[in-house]
Each structure stands twice: as C-alpha cells, then as structure tokens.
Motif scaffolding. Sequence first.
Motif, PDB file in Angstrom:
ATOM      1  N   TYR A  73       0.797  -1.221   0.000  1.00 16.54           N
ATOM      2  CA  TYR A  73       0.000   0.000   0.000  1.00 16.54           C
ATOM      3  C   TYR A  73       0.831   1.273   0.000  1.00 16.54           C
ATOM      4  CZ  TYR A  73      -3.784  -3.216   1.321  1.00 16.54           C
ATOM      5  OH  TYR A  73      -4.690  -4.237   1.362  1.00 16.54           O
ATOM      6  N   TYR A  74       2.035   1.234   0.561  1.00 15.33           N
ATOM      7  CA  TYR A  74       2.860   2.434   0.652  1.00 15.33           C
ATOM      8  C   TYR A  74       3.552   2.780  -0.666  1.00 15.33           C
ATOM      9  CZ  TYR A  74       6.367  -1.221   0.967  1.00 15.33           C
ATOM     10  OH  TYR A  74       7.119  -2.340   0.702  1.00 15.33           O
ATOM     11  N   CYS A  75       3.573   1.863  -1.622  1.00 10.83           N
ATOM     12  CA  CYS A  75       4.474   1.953  -2.768  1.00 10.83           C
ATOM     13  C   CYS A  75       4.124   3.102  -3.716  1.00 10.83           C
ATOM     14  CB  CYS A  75       4.457   0.633  -3.533  1.00 10.83           C
ATOM     15  SG  CYS A  75       5.648   0.594  -4.888  1.00 10.83           S
ATOM     16  N   GLN A 188       3.096  -4.626   9.088  1.00 14.95           N
ATOM     17  CA  GLN A 188       3.025  -5.382   7.833  1.00 14.95           C
ATOM     18  C   GLN A 188       1.576  -5.561   7.374  1.00 14.95           C
ATOM     19  OE1 GLN A 188       5.193  -9.060   8.187  1.00 14.95           O
ATOM     20  NE2 GLN A 188       7.172  -8.058   8.451  1.00 14.95           N
ATOM     21  N   GLN A 189       0.692  -5.842   8.306  1.00 14.41           N
ATOM     22  CA  GLN A 189      -0.719  -6.005   7.959  1.00 14.41           C
ATOM     23  C   GLN A 189      -1.314  -4.700   7.452  1.00 14.41           C
ATOM     24  OE1 GLN A 189      -2.057  -7.509  11.744  1.00 14.41           O
ATOM     25  NE2 GLN A 189      -1.967  -9.658  11.065  1.00 14.41           N
ATOM     26  N   ALA A 190      -0.881  -3.583   8.028  1.00 18.57           N
ATOM     27  CA  ALA A 190      -1.426  -2.281   7.643  1.00 18.57           C
ATOM     28  C   ALA A 190      -0.983  -1.854   6.249  1.00 18.57           C
ATOM     29  CB  ALA A 190      -1.016  -1.222   8.668  1.00 18.57           C
ATOM     30  N   VAL A 191       0.162  -2.384   5.782  1.00 18.91           N
ATOM     31  CA  VAL A 191       0.676  -1.976   4.470  1.00 18.91           C
ATOM     32  C   VAL A 191       0.675  -3.126   3.459  1.00 18.91           C
ATOM     33  CG1 VAL A 191       2.084  -0.137   5.465  1.00 18.91           C
ATOM     34  CG2 VAL A 191       3.102  -2.404   5.101  1.00 18.91           C
ATOM     35  N   ASN A 192       0.196  -4.301   3.897  1.00 21.38           N
ATOM     36  CA  ASN A 192       0.079  -5.473   3.016  1.00 21.38           C
ATOM     37  C   ASN A 192       1.425  -5.903   2.441  1.00 21.38           C
ATOM     38  OD1 ASN A 192      -1.712  -7.446   1.924  1.00 21.38           O
ATOM     39  ND2 ASN A 192      -1.514  -6.481  -0.083  1.00 21.38           N
ATOM     40  N   ARG A 193       2.433  -5.924   3.304  1.00 18.18           N
ATOM     41  CA  ARG A 193       3.791  -6.337   2.907  1.00 18.18           C
ATOM     42  C   ARG A 193       4.306  -7.307   3.962  1.00 18.18           C
ATOM     43  NH1 ARG A 193       7.943  -5.544  -1.160  1.00 18.18           N
ATOM     44  NH2 ARG A 193       9.911  -6.085  -0.169  1.00 18.18           N
ATOM     45  N   TYR A 251       8.765   7.609   4.674  1.00 15.09           N
ATOM     46  CA  TYR A 251       7.502   7.392   3.978  1.00 15.09           C
ATOM     47  C   TYR A 251       6.795   8.726   3.752  1.00 15.09           C
ATOM     48  CZ  TYR A 251       2.619   6.272   3.090  1.00 15.09           C
ATOM     49  OH  TYR A 251       1.364   6.225   2.542  1.00 15.09           O
ATOM     50  N   ALA A 252       6.506   9.009   2.489  1.00 16.95           N
ATOM     51  CA  ALA A 252       5.768  10.224   2.120  1.00 16.95           C
ATOM     52  C   ALA A 252       4.330   9.814   1.795  1.00 16.95           C
ATOM     53  CB  ALA A 252       6.416  10.902   0.924  1.00 16.95           C
ATOM     54  N   HIS A 253       3.386  10.265   2.607  1.00 13.69           N
ATOM     55  CA  HIS A 253       1.986   9.896   2.414  1.00 13.69           C
ATOM     56  C   HIS A 253       1.342  10.873   1.425  1.00 13.69           C
ATOM     57  CE1 HIS A 253      -1.648   7.776   3.358  1.00 13.69           C
ATOM     58  NE2 HIS A 253      -2.273   8.857   3.784  1.00 13.69           N
ATOM     59  N   PHE A 258      -0.650   8.725  -5.299  1.00 11.48           N
ATOM     60  CA  PHE A 258      -0.513   7.271  -5.391  1.00 11.48           C
ATOM     61  C   PHE A 258      -1.769   6.615  -4.826  1.00 11.48           C
ATOM     62  CE2 PHE A 258       3.852   8.949  -4.596  1.00 11.48           C
ATOM     63  CZ  PHE A 258       4.359   8.727  -5.865  1.00 11.48           C
ATOM     64  N   LYS A 259      -2.552   6.010  -5.696  1.00 13.00           N
ATOM     65  CA  LYS A 259      -3.852   5.467  -5.303  1.00 13.00           C
ATOM     66  C   LYS A 259      -3.738   4.395  -4.227  1.00 13.00           C
ATOM     67  CE  LYS A 259      -6.270   6.399  -9.661  1.00 13.00           C
ATOM     68  NZ  LYS A 259      -7.013   5.802 -10.799  1.00 13.00           N
ATOM     69  N   SER A 260      -2.685   3.588  -4.298  1.00 20.09           N
ATOM     70  CA  SER A 260      -2.547   2.504  -3.323  1.00 20.09           C
ATOM     71  C   SER A 260      -2.439   3.034  -1.895  1.00 20.09           C
ATOM     72  CB  SER A 260      -1.321   1.652  -3.653  1.00 20.09           C
ATOM     73  OG  SER A 260      -0.137   2.421  -3.582  1.00 20.09           O
ATOM     74  N   GLN A 261      -1.922   4.249  -1.741  1.00 19.63           N
ATOM     75  CA  GLN A 261      -1.770   4.815  -0.402  1.00 19.63           C
ATOM     76  C   GLN A 261      -3.108   5.196   0.233  1.00 19.63           C
ATOM     77  OE1 GLN A 261       1.155   7.961  -0.374  1.00 19.63           O
ATOM     78  NE2 GLN A 261       2.830   6.588  -0.950  1.00 19.63           N
ATOM     79  N   ARG A 262      -4.166   5.184  -0.555  1.00 18.06           N
ATOM     80  CA  ARG A 262      -5.489   5.450   0.011  1.00 18.06           C
ATOM     81  C   ARG A 262      -5.956   4.319   0.910  1.00 18.06           C
ATOM     82  NH1 ARG A 262      -8.061   7.572  -5.778  1.00 18.06           N
ATOM     83  NH2 ARG A 262      -6.511   9.231  -6.072  1.00 18.06           N
ATOM     84  N   MET A 263      -5.276   3.188   0.840  1.00 21.06           N
ATOM     85  CA  MET A 263      -5.581   2.062   1.728  1.00 21.06           C
ATOM     86  C   MET A 263      -5.000   2.277   3.126  1.00 21.06           C
ATOM     87  SD  MET A 263      -7.274   0.136  -0.339  1.00 21.06           S
ATOM     88  CE  MET A 263      -7.343  -1.433   0.515  1.00 21.06           C
ATOM     89  N   ILE A 264      -4.170   3.290   3.277  1.00 19.94           N
ATOM     90  CA  ILE A 264      -3.544   3.599   4.567  1.00 19.94           C
ATOM     91  C   ILE A 264      -4.287   4.757   5.210  1.00 19.94           C
ATOM     92  CG2 ILE A 264      -1.449   4.467   5.675  1.00 19.94           C
ATOM     93  CD1 ILE A 264       0.172   3.034   3.541  1.00 19.94           C
ATOM     94  N   ARG A 265      -4.712   4.555   6.453  1.00 14.21           N
ATOM     95  CA  ARG A 265      -5.452   5.606   7.163  1.00 14.21           C
ATOM     96  C   ARG A 265      -4.484   6.630   7.751  1.00 14.21           C
ATOM     97  NH1 ARG A 265      -9.630   4.700  11.323  1.00 14.21           N
ATOM     98  NH2 ARG A 265      -7.833   3.982  12.533  1.00 14.21           N
TER      99      ARG A 265
END
Length: 466
Positions: A73-75, A188-193, A251-253, A258-265
């Motif tokens: 998710y962070y990528c 890891q669970q929060a970022v799916n890695r 980490y730059a939010h 980056f659409k994948s970062q929308r999965m991170i609150r």
Amino acid sequence: MSLSLASSPLVWDTDLLKRYDLAGPRYTSYPTAPQFKGSLTSDDIKRLLQQSNAAARPLSLYTHIPFCDTLCYYCGCHKTVTRLKSRALPYIQGVIREMEIQSRYIDRSRPVKQLHWGGGTPTYISTEEMTLLMQATRQYFQLLDNDEGEYGIEIHPGQVSASTMQHLRNLGFNRVSMGIQDFDLKVQQAVNRFNSLQDVTRLVADLRRQQFQSIAMDLIYGLPFQNTRSFSETLHRVIELSPDRLSLFNYAHLPDKFKSQRMIRQADLPSSQEKLAIFHRSTELLQEAGYLYLGMDHFAKPGDSLGKALEDRSLQRNFQGYSTHGECDLLAFGVSSISALHDVYFQNTKDLAAYQQHVNEGHLPIEKSCQLTDDDQLRRYVINQIICHGELDFAAIDQRFDINTMLYFTNELFALTPMVDDGLITLSSRGLQVNNSGRLLVRRICMVFDRYLQQPSTEIRYSKII
C-alpha cells in the motif's frame, strides 16, 4: 566528506531540523524528473549514442520489471500488480527487442561495470525468463565475466526461494537489495507487505553461502503503527543480520498522487514528532553498530564499495540513490525507465501497452527527455558534490566550468547566510563545507542551488526532507 566525518555521531538539534524540514527533491538527478519535457527522434538518439561512444565511457545498464504479485500500500513505484504470470514473457521479449534496437548504435566493446534489475519485483519472472533476459543482455552488451562488475537485483525477501537466488548468482548477479520495511506484524498487515524475520534470516544465510558480494536492506519509517520502540526492535534484528548497506527511507503519504496509499489511514500514521524520534534513534543505532552515514537515508559498512567510493571521491547519486561508478553512461530498458548520458536524460513511456506497441514496431519507446544546458550541468555538478562529498571547492569549479563561481552564484551564496549563521555550513572564499550539524539537511542545502525551485509549480509535490 571524509570517512572520519561519515562515522562521526550526527548532531541532532530538533528545533533546527524542524525549521529546515521542508519538502524538496531527492536529487537522484538534476534537473529532476518534473523537468523532463522534451522529445527525441530516432536520429537524436543515434547521434547521442554515437557521442557516448566517442567519449568511451563504460556502461551501466538498468532494466525495469514492473510486475508484482501483491500490492504494497505504501508503494510509489511504477508497477503492475497481477498474478497472471503469462504477462511476463511478452514483456521480456519487448525489453530484449528494445535492447537490440539501442545496441545498434552502441560500441559493444564498452564494458558494463554496473547492471541492475529493478521493479516492481524482478523475481516475479520465471527462472527461464531470467535466463532469456540475461543471455540477451550478454548478446548485445559486453558484460564482465570475472565477477568484478556490480550486478544487482531487487528482491522481495518473503517471495523468493534459495534456488531462485542460486540461479541468479549463476547468471552473474553478485549483489542483492531487499525491501524489509518493518518486521512488526501489525505494521506489515497495515501496508500489506509480509516478510518474517525467519524468512529474511534464512535468505541471508543462503545468500552468503552462495557468495553474493553485497547485501543491502531497505527500511521505511513513518508507516502506520510504527513507534520508536517497535522500529528499534526491527532495526536491532536487521543489525544482527549485518547487511553491507542499509537505506532508511522516509515514507511520504501522498494518497492523491498514489492510489494505493489510500488504503492507509492517516490516523494510523505516527505523528511528525514520533517520526522524527524514530529516525533519530535509528541513526544512533546504526552508527553505534559501525555503519557510515553517507547522507540522506543511506548507510554502509566502511569496507563496502560505497564507503570506498566516498573515500576516493567516486560516490555519486543516480536514479537508484547513492551509487558508485559515476563515470558510467546509464542505459535503461523497460517501461518508465530513465537513461542518462553525459548531457541528456530520456525516459520511456509509463504505459505498458504503449511500450509494447513501440518496441514491437521497432521503435524506441521514449516518451520524454531533458537536454541539459551548460547551467544545468554546472548545477548538477555542484549538487552532486554537496550531496555526495559535503563540500564545494570553488577553484576546482572555476577551472572545470571556466567561470568565477562566487560571482556566478552570488544570489545562492547570499541565500545560504542563515545556514551559515545556524552552523549548518561553513562558507569562505575557498569553498563550502557541510558541517556535522548540516549533514541531515543536505537536501535543503542543495535546494538553494536548484534553479527550477525558483520557479515553483503547484503541480509538483515533493516529500519532506526528514
């Protein structure tokens, strides 16, 4: 910057860091990617590569493999997430076609001192596809067969086997970079890695048994649920694994970008104060463990080639970060990849379908470029000297570029006055020296010499320095 300064404990002044912690470029190139706006014809490329041959510089090759099995998710990298492995072979064939087209204009006697596969996840492709790609690379370029070249690959340590790594070693790879990010399961669970300490420990033992020359590990601070205590635990485990190089990325939010970062609150991210504390403690632990602080987010053991490059002043910045062999011309293949010759950058299209169409039709898939002016080349040199060596020698710049450096940069040197007053740098008629208290803020110092930042654009967003 001397090895003694690189190993000296960093000066940590929180108030000073907060005051200078602005958003800015990472300077993996100058001019930076937002300035890549030009276009090149086939004749332009032929001319540029012929000029490169005439200069007889060695080569660095980069191949971008965009595929990933899962989404981290962070990528913010350019990637294609798919489990359809059948997509890989047509892409590899396209990359080989691109190599063949470009190699028509390259003197094949020029040695390839560096080679790197990045992504995405390069080990997404099968061992047969790896062999196909490496054999083609050897066909079109002069690879070194004595294991003296720096031939590296990025891997996901939770998704690669020992047998795959042995296959890569047999193909000629001798360096590995792996993304750890964090060992904490909640993070890891929060970022799916996912890559466990057991996975990585077992893999590192395999890599050393297979005689890989260098192991690099990447961590990211500022991810969801991280705190100083938990991240220090991860770092202790990493130090025990003893990688040769280590990168500690901020980490730059940027969920709008980056659409994948929308999965991170946003609410799950550490506060700016906690994030600063994480980085502070991390730099202490790494330096206590004997790692050199090269600059920005890079650390290396003194005996690693990056430490040696620092000592002999061959350290450079490129699109992979700090690197060696600054004398090489970089040729890059695959979707979104960026090539860098003496005075020009050119980037391939980021669209996978368009990339395939271009190469299948026998055309280079170049989308945009940047032809460096004399001023660009001067400022690139200045920024590289500051970011890699922590100093400027005005007499050397005068001679190299036939200018009076102090007159040319009158405005920039005046703009540095607050940094002189705050002790970040020392400025004299002979040059500029980054002091220990300024090493964490080297990006901010470089920004003063960036002509394009004097023409701000609301469309360009950069990460914070720390």
